[in-house]
Scaffold this active site. Structure first.
Site, PDB file in Angstrom:
ATOM      1  N   ASP A  13       0.789  -1.246   0.000  1.00 31.12           N
ATOM      2  CA  ASP A  13       0.000   0.000   0.000  1.00 31.12           C
ATOM      3  C   ASP A  13       0.821   1.297   0.000  1.00 31.12           C
ATOM      4  O   ASP A  13       0.519   2.224   0.769  1.00 31.12           O
ATOM      5  CB  ASP A  13      -0.967   0.007   1.198  1.00 31.12           C
ATOM      6  N   ASP A  51      -4.532  -0.854  -1.737  1.00 35.71           N
ATOM      7  CA  ASP A  51      -5.846  -0.748  -1.131  1.00 35.71           C
ATOM      8  C   ASP A  51      -6.721  -0.161  -2.234  1.00 35.71           C
ATOM      9  O   ASP A  51      -6.340   0.835  -2.870  1.00 35.71           O
ATOM     10  CB  ASP A  51      -5.716   0.222   0.062  1.00 35.71           C
ATOM     11  N   HIS A  53     -10.603   0.578  -2.851  1.00 37.42           N
ATOM     12  CA  HIS A  53     -11.984   0.534  -2.367  1.00 37.42           C
ATOM     13  C   HIS A  53     -12.983   1.176  -3.322  1.00 37.42           C
ATOM     14  O   HIS A  53     -12.709   2.246  -3.885  1.00 37.42           O
ATOM     15  CB  HIS A  53     -12.089   1.296  -1.043  1.00 37.42           C
ATOM     16  N   HIS A  86     -10.578   6.783   1.513  1.00 36.35           N
ATOM     17  CA  HIS A  86      -9.189   6.638   1.059  1.00 36.35           C
ATOM     18  C   HIS A  86      -9.106   5.575  -0.025  1.00 36.35           C
ATOM     19  O   HIS A  86      -9.929   4.664  -0.074  1.00 36.35           O
ATOM     20  CB  HIS A  86      -8.262   6.260   2.236  1.00 36.35           C
ATOM     21  N   LYS A 111      -6.777  -5.063  -2.811  1.00 37.94           N
ATOM     22  CA  LYS A 111      -7.540  -5.530  -1.650  1.00 37.94           C
ATOM     23  C   LYS A 111      -8.565  -4.493  -1.221  1.00 37.94           C
ATOM     24  O   LYS A 111      -8.431  -3.317  -1.525  1.00 37.94           O
ATOM     25  CB  LYS A 111      -6.607  -5.906  -0.507  1.00 37.94           C
ATOM     26  N   CYS A 156      -2.252  -3.001   7.628  1.00 39.41           N
ATOM     27  CA  CYS A 156      -2.109  -3.889   6.477  1.00 39.41           C
ATOM     28  C   CYS A 156      -0.804  -4.682   6.491  1.00 39.41           C
ATOM     29  O   CYS A 156      -0.778  -5.848   6.094  1.00 39.41           O
ATOM     30  CB  CYS A 156      -2.295  -3.106   5.189  1.00 39.41           C
TER      31      CYS A 156
END
Ligand code: VGL
Ligand code: ZN
Length: 215
Positions: A13, A51, A53, A86, A111, A156
């Site tokens: 990340d 990351d 999302h 984020h 992820k 993470c």
């Protein structure tokens, strides 16, 4: 024929939102980038995670009216800390840090893509229901030793290291190439203790590079 054990570096990340000026800035995160660039040269396989999302992700406080960042809610029997928005898919904040060398990265794992569940580990979501494919990838590439760096030590990086050691990989955390959120004082230290207790070996970048790295 014997197969030489291969080593992988997993960079967790290293994205704008976790760096300076980002929405979930991790203190000192910029200092990790030059280390990550140098360390990559010492590995057979380099992997990066992101990351990633959707904007209606359950980990965002903005998707829970009446709640604020830092509150904890229960989602599907799991405790979920609420974060600022984020690493929204395809946003600037989700891009890798602009100074991170990317030419050696062989594979990316995403992820937190399912809106209903968070995923701190690069191997599984937080309920351990869905694998990202990282473990299979490492096995296919005959990798036994994995070295982990990145953001954040207490989220993470921690859960990626714990899953890695529980899956049976020789797991190393490169301590000085990680930074943590430290929502509560002691979170980083406690995370490192927990990882050590579970079989993760704590190393420093100079153990790998055999020379100091200029930042
Ligand atoms: C992370 C909080 C929320 C991390 C990701 O990369 O450590 N922390 N999402
Ligand atoms: Zn996240």
């Amino acid at each position: 024929m014997t197969i030489k054990p291969k080593k992988a570096l997993i960079m967790v990340d290293l994205q704008n939102d976790f760096c300076k000026g980002g929405s979930l800035e991790v203190p000192g995160s910029e200092e990790v980038i030059p280390l990550a660039n140098e360390l990559q040269k010492h590995f057979d396989v380099v992997i990066a995670t992101k990351d990633w999302h959707p904007k209606d992700h359950i980990s965002f406080a903005s998707n829970h009216p009446g709640y604020k960042v830092g509150d904890v809610v229960e989602v599907e029997h799991l405790e979920q800390i609420l974060w600022p928005n984020h690493c929204v898919q395809d946003s600037k904040g989700a891009e890798l840090h602009p100074r991170l060398e990317t030419s050696r990265i062989q594979h990316f794992f995403l992820k937190g893509i399912d809106k209903n569940i968070d995923s701190y580990s690069a191997f599984f979501d937080n309920a351990h229901l869905r694998a990202t494919g990282l473990a299979d990838y490492l096995l296919r590439h005959e990798i036994q030793d994995i070295y982990i760096l990145g953001l954040a030590t207490d989220y993470c990086v921690r859960f990626t290291c714990l899953d890695a050691t529980h899956l049976g990989f020789n797991t190393f955390i490169i301590e000085d190439a990680c930074r943590g959120v430290e929502l509560f004082p002691g979170d980083i230290k406690n995370a490192l203790e927990e990882m050590k207790n579970e079989g993760v070996t704590v190393v420093r970048s100079e153990d790998i590079c055999k020379k100091p790295i200029a930042c």
